[in-house]
Design a protein around this motif. Sequence first.
Motif, PDB file in Angstrom:
ATOM      1  N   LYS A   2       9.803  81.875 -66.855  1.00 24.39           N
ATOM      2  CA  LYS A   2      11.234  82.131 -67.041  1.00 24.39           C
ATOM      3  C   LYS A   2      11.887  80.864 -67.575  1.00 24.39           C
ATOM      4  N   PHE A   3      12.643  81.000 -68.658  1.00 21.84           N
ATOM      5  CA  PHE A   3      13.394  79.892 -69.233  1.00 21.84           C
ATOM      6  C   PHE A   3      14.858  80.019 -68.826  1.00 21.84           C
ATOM      7  N   THR A   4      15.489  78.896 -68.564  1.00 21.40           N
ATOM      8  CA  THR A   4      16.916  78.890 -68.235  1.00 21.40           C
ATOM      9  C   THR A   4      17.615  77.825 -69.077  1.00 21.40           C
ATOM     10  N   PHE A   5      18.900  78.035 -69.345  1.00 25.91           N
ATOM     11  CA  PHE A   5      19.673  77.051 -70.093  1.00 25.91           C
ATOM     12  C   PHE A   5      19.800  75.771 -69.283  1.00 25.91           C
ATOM     13  N   ASN A   6      19.766  74.635 -69.978  1.00 24.23           N
ATOM     14  CA  ASN A   6      19.935  73.343 -69.334  1.00 24.23           C
ATOM     15  C   ASN A   6      21.086  72.571 -69.951  1.00 24.23           C
ATOM     16  N   HIS A   7      21.020  72.329 -71.271  1.00 20.36           N
ATOM     17  CA  HIS A   7      22.094  71.585 -71.928  1.00 20.36           C
ATOM     18  C   HIS A   7      22.116  71.868 -73.422  1.00 20.36           C
ATOM     19  N   ASN A   8      23.226  71.479 -74.044  1.00 18.15           N
ATOM     20  CA  ASN A   8      23.370  71.454 -75.498  1.00 18.15           C
ATOM     21  C   ASN A   8      23.586  70.003 -75.892  1.00 18.15           C
ATOM     22  N   ASN A   9      23.287  69.682 -77.140  1.00 20.70           N
ATOM     23  CA  ASN A   9      23.440  68.318 -77.627  1.00 20.70           C
ATOM     24  C   ASN A   9      24.357  68.256 -78.832  1.00 20.70           C
ATOM     25  N   PHE A  10      25.241  67.246 -78.833  1.00 15.75           N
ATOM     26  CA  PHE A  10      26.019  66.875 -80.005  1.00 15.75           C
ATOM     27  C   PHE A  10      25.770  65.396 -80.245  1.00 15.75           C
ATOM     28  N   ASN A  11      25.427  65.026 -81.466  1.00 12.19           N
ATOM     29  CA  ASN A  11      25.311  63.607 -81.825  1.00 12.19           C
ATOM     30  C   ASN A  11      26.685  63.108 -82.241  1.00 12.19           C
ATOM     31  N   VAL A  12      27.064  61.931 -81.753  1.00 15.68           N
ATOM     32  CA  VAL A  12      28.416  61.418 -81.976  1.00 15.68           C
ATOM     33  C   VAL A  12      28.381  59.990 -82.512  1.00 15.68           C
ATOM     34  N   LEU A  13      29.417  59.630 -83.259  1.00 16.47           N
ATOM     35  CA  LEU A  13      29.502  58.275 -83.815  1.00 16.47           C
ATOM     36  C   LEU A  13      30.134  57.283 -82.850  1.00 16.47           C
ATOM     37  N   ASP A  14      31.095  57.727 -82.063  1.00 10.13           N
ATOM     38  CA  ASP A  14      31.799  56.841 -81.127  1.00 10.13           C
ATOM     39  C   ASP A  14      31.729  57.492 -79.747  1.00 10.13           C
ATOM     40  N   LEU A  15      30.787  57.040 -78.936  1.00  9.77           N
ATOM     41  CA  LEU A  15      30.530  57.679 -77.643  1.00  9.77           C
ATOM     42  C   LEU A  15      31.754  57.651 -76.735  1.00  9.77           C
ATOM     43  N   GLN A  16      32.413  56.517 -76.626  1.00  9.42           N
ATOM     44  CA  GLN A  16      33.568  56.429 -75.728  1.00  9.42           C
ATOM     45  C   GLN A  16      34.713  57.336 -76.180  1.00  9.42           C
ATOM     46  N   ALA A  20      36.069  60.462 -73.954  1.00  8.55           N
ATOM     47  CA  ALA A  20      37.508  60.557 -73.655  1.00  8.55           C
ATOM     48  C   ALA A  20      38.069  61.901 -74.120  1.00  8.55           C
ATOM     49  N   PHE A  21      37.658  62.357 -75.308  1.00  8.08           N
ATOM     50  CA  PHE A  21      38.125  63.647 -75.813  1.00  8.08           C
ATOM     51  C   PHE A  21      37.716  64.777 -74.875  1.00  8.08           C
ATOM     52  N   TYR A  22      36.444  64.844 -74.498  1.00  9.96           N
ATOM     53  CA  TYR A  22      35.966  65.943 -73.665  1.00  9.96           C
ATOM     54  C   TYR A  22      36.571  65.898 -72.256  1.00  9.96           C
ATOM     55  N   GLU A  23      36.840  64.704 -71.770  1.00 12.22           N
ATOM     56  CA  GLU A  23      37.524  64.593 -70.477  1.00 12.22           C
ATOM     57  C   GLU A  23      38.947  65.126 -70.580  1.00 12.22           C
ATOM     58  N   GLU A  24      39.682  64.706 -71.614  1.00 12.08           N
ATOM     59  CA  GLU A  24      41.076  65.134 -71.765  1.00 12.08           C
ATOM     60  C   GLU A  24      41.189  66.605 -72.137  1.00 12.08           C
ATOM     61  N   ALA A  25      40.422  67.039 -73.123  1.00 14.35           N
ATOM     62  CA  ALA A  25      40.567  68.398 -73.653  1.00 14.35           C
ATOM     63  C   ALA A  25      40.004  69.468 -72.734  1.00 14.35           C
ATOM     64  N   LEU A  26      38.882  69.162 -72.060  1.00 17.01           N
ATOM     65  CA  LEU A  26      38.182  70.203 -71.309  1.00 17.01           C
ATOM     66  C   LEU A  26      37.905  69.853 -69.848  1.00 17.01           C
ATOM     67  N   GLY A  27      38.265  68.651 -69.436  1.00 15.12           N
ATOM     68  CA  GLY A  27      38.030  68.259 -68.049  1.00 15.12           C
ATOM     69  C   GLY A  27      36.575  67.968 -67.720  1.00 15.12           C
ATOM     70  N   LEU A  28      35.743  67.776 -68.745  1.00 13.52           N
ATOM     71  CA  LEU A  28      34.339  67.460 -68.500  1.00 13.52           C
ATOM     72  C   LEU A  28      34.210  66.002 -68.053  1.00 13.52           C
ATOM     73  N   LYS A  29      33.232  65.742 -67.211  1.00 12.65           N
ATOM     74  CA  LYS A  29      33.002  64.394 -66.689  1.00 12.65           C
ATOM     75  C   LYS A  29      31.557  63.988 -66.929  1.00 12.65           C
ATOM     76  N   VAL A  30      31.348  62.702 -67.130  1.00 11.23           N
ATOM     77  CA  VAL A  30      29.986  62.183 -67.270  1.00 11.23           C
ATOM     78  C   VAL A  30      29.288  62.324 -65.922  1.00 11.23           C
ATOM     79  N   VAL A  31      28.153  63.021 -65.921  1.00 11.32           N
ATOM     80  CA  VAL A  31      27.393  63.203 -64.681  1.00 11.32           C
ATOM     81  C   VAL A  31      26.156  62.312 -64.635  1.00 11.32           C
ATOM     82  N   ARG A  32      25.713  61.859 -65.797  1.00 11.96           N
ATOM     83  CA  ARG A  32      24.622  60.878 -65.848  1.00 11.96           C
ATOM     84  C   ARG A  32      24.543  60.299 -67.244  1.00 11.96           C
TER      85      ARG A  32
END
Length: 123
Positions: A2-16, A20-32
């Motif tokens: 059985k396969f289950t979803f784990n994550h999606n990936n986006f490559n970015v030029l400016d990590l910080q 900051a965008f994902y925290e502000e726009a969607l409330g996502l937080k760095v978990v690791r």
Amino acid sequence: MKFTFNHNNFNVLDLQKSIAFYEEALGLKVVRKYEAPDGSFILAYLGDGVTPHQLELTWLRDRKEPYNLGENEFHLAMAVDDMEAAHEKHEKMGCICFENKAMGIYFIHDPDNYWVEIIPGGK
């Protein structure tokens, strides 16, 4: 097996900036985070605090030019419990890039122009 979803990936030029965008726009937080011992890349995994699914942001030290996203026909989708408040927030942020009012959805774009679909919770 059985396969289950784990994550999606986006490559970015400016990590910080992206974090900051994902925290502000969607409330996502760095978990690791993982930083390559030689400093060549950093992986930051963002979570919503509810589901186990994560968004992996990958920063590559040697990458300077924007990523070619083609016609940007792929996207991440997020459900929200208050579409009106979310739309107002994203409108103020200036990140709404497409709306389909007939379907009751819209899309925002991040600093690297990846699209995120915003849908009403339960759809």
